[in-house]
Write a protein that holds these residues in place. Sequence first.
Motif, PDB file in Angstrom:
ATOM      1  N   UNK A  46      60.488 -33.851 -26.271  1.00 15.21           N
ATOM      2  CA  UNK A  46      59.768 -35.116 -26.166  1.00 15.21           C
ATOM      3  C   UNK A  46      60.430 -36.152 -27.083  1.00 15.21           C
ATOM      4  N   UNK A  47      59.853 -37.346 -27.188  1.00 16.19           N
ATOM      5  CA  UNK A  47      60.442 -38.398 -28.020  1.00 16.19           C
ATOM      6  C   UNK A  47      60.504 -38.011 -29.490  1.00 16.19           C
ATOM      7  N   UNK A  48      59.627 -37.100 -29.918  1.00 18.93           N
ATOM      8  CA  UNK A  48      59.623 -36.639 -31.303  1.00 18.93           C
ATOM      9  C   UNK A  48      60.603 -35.508 -31.565  1.00 18.93           C
ATOM     10  N   UNK A  82      45.863 -23.801  -9.416  1.00 23.83           N
ATOM     11  CA  UNK A  82      45.263 -24.205 -10.685  1.00 23.83           C
ATOM     12  C   UNK A  82      46.233 -23.844 -11.794  1.00 23.83           C
ATOM     13  N   UNK A  83      46.397 -24.742 -12.745  1.00 26.56           N
ATOM     14  CA  UNK A  83      47.240 -24.474 -13.903  1.00 26.56           C
ATOM     15  C   UNK A  83      46.637 -25.222 -15.079  1.00 26.56           C
ATOM     16  N   UNK A  84      46.411 -24.518 -16.177  1.00 24.62           N
ATOM     17  CA  UNK A  84      45.922 -25.203 -17.373  1.00 24.62           C
ATOM     18  C   UNK A  84      46.696 -24.713 -18.577  1.00 24.62           C
ATOM     19  N   UNK A  85      46.819 -25.585 -19.572  1.00 16.82           N
ATOM     20  CA  UNK A  85      47.584 -25.274 -20.775  1.00 16.82           C
ATOM     21  C   UNK A  85      46.825 -25.772 -21.991  1.00 16.82           C
ATOM     22  N   UNK A  86      46.845 -24.963 -23.041  1.00 14.02           N
ATOM     23  CA  UNK A  86      46.350 -25.378 -24.359  1.00 14.02           C
ATOM     24  C   UNK A  86      47.530 -25.333 -25.320  1.00 14.02           C
ATOM     25  N   UNK A  87      47.700 -26.409 -26.100  1.00 14.27           N
ATOM     26  CA  UNK A  87      48.782 -26.503 -27.070  1.00 14.27           C
ATOM     27  C   UNK A  87      48.226 -26.267 -28.463  1.00 14.27           C
ATOM     28  N   UNK A  88      48.981 -25.505 -29.272  1.00 10.70           N
ATOM     29  CA  UNK A  88      48.507 -25.138 -30.603  1.00 10.70           C
ATOM     30  C   UNK A  88      49.439 -25.565 -31.728  1.00 10.70           C
ATOM     31  N   UNK A  89      50.741 -25.434 -31.544  1.00  9.62           N
ATOM     32  CA  UNK A  89      51.719 -25.744 -32.589  1.00  9.62           C
ATOM     33  C   UNK A  89      52.979 -26.300 -31.948  1.00  9.62           C
ATOM     34  N   UNK A  90      53.737 -27.112 -32.713  1.00  8.44           N
ATOM     35  CA  UNK A  90      54.973 -27.639 -32.145  1.00  8.44           C
ATOM     36  C   UNK A  90      56.097 -26.607 -32.168  1.00  8.44           C
ATOM     37  N   UNK A  91      57.072 -26.830 -31.309  1.00 11.12           N
ATOM     38  CA  UNK A  91      58.326 -26.067 -31.322  1.00 11.12           C
ATOM     39  C   UNK A  91      59.431 -27.102 -31.484  1.00 11.12           C
ATOM     40  N   UNK A  92      59.970 -27.236 -32.694  1.00 16.31           N
ATOM     41  CA  UNK A  92      60.964 -28.286 -32.944  1.00 16.31           C
ATOM     42  C   UNK A  92      62.265 -28.068 -32.178  1.00 16.31           C
ATOM     43  N   UNK A  93      63.049 -29.130 -32.092  1.00 13.20           N
ATOM     44  CA  UNK A  93      64.278 -29.116 -31.315  1.00 13.20           C
ATOM     45  C   UNK A  93      65.332 -28.135 -31.767  1.00 13.20           C
TER      46      UNK A  93
END
Length: 136
Positions: A46-48, A82-93
């Motif tokens: 992503x941009x980050x 159907x598809x759902x996602x929960x995000x918990x922590x980043x994965x850096x580049x």
Amino acid sequence: MNDTLKERLGLFGQHGYDRSLVGMEVLEAEGGRARARLPVGEPVQNLGGALHGGAVATLVDVVGTLAIMTADREGRPGVSTDLNVSWFSPAPGDSTVLVEATVLKSGRTLAFVQVDIRREKDGVLVAQGRMTKFLS
């Protein structure tokens, strides 16, 4: 892994939207399970500079589908309902993620899969997704 699945994996990363996951390595795909590894390179950031949420959803779809294909007697990939996602922590580049998909149930017309995405270096859960597929 059956020959049909091996053939489809040989095309991975070369066709359509799957090109966004170039560099993904399938580690295992059998018995209702699939495991893959993906470096968090520029195409999936992503941009980050971290793993993009859309790339996470794509990983749930792609690796989840591989697991479903190994659980289905006919090797059908199905169509997502159907598809759902929960995000918990980043994965850096500069990291790599491990993706593990497990089929929860595969029936005559529907299959259900859970997908965990973890940072390889420390095992921290980045995201978890579930998907339902219609098997035609």
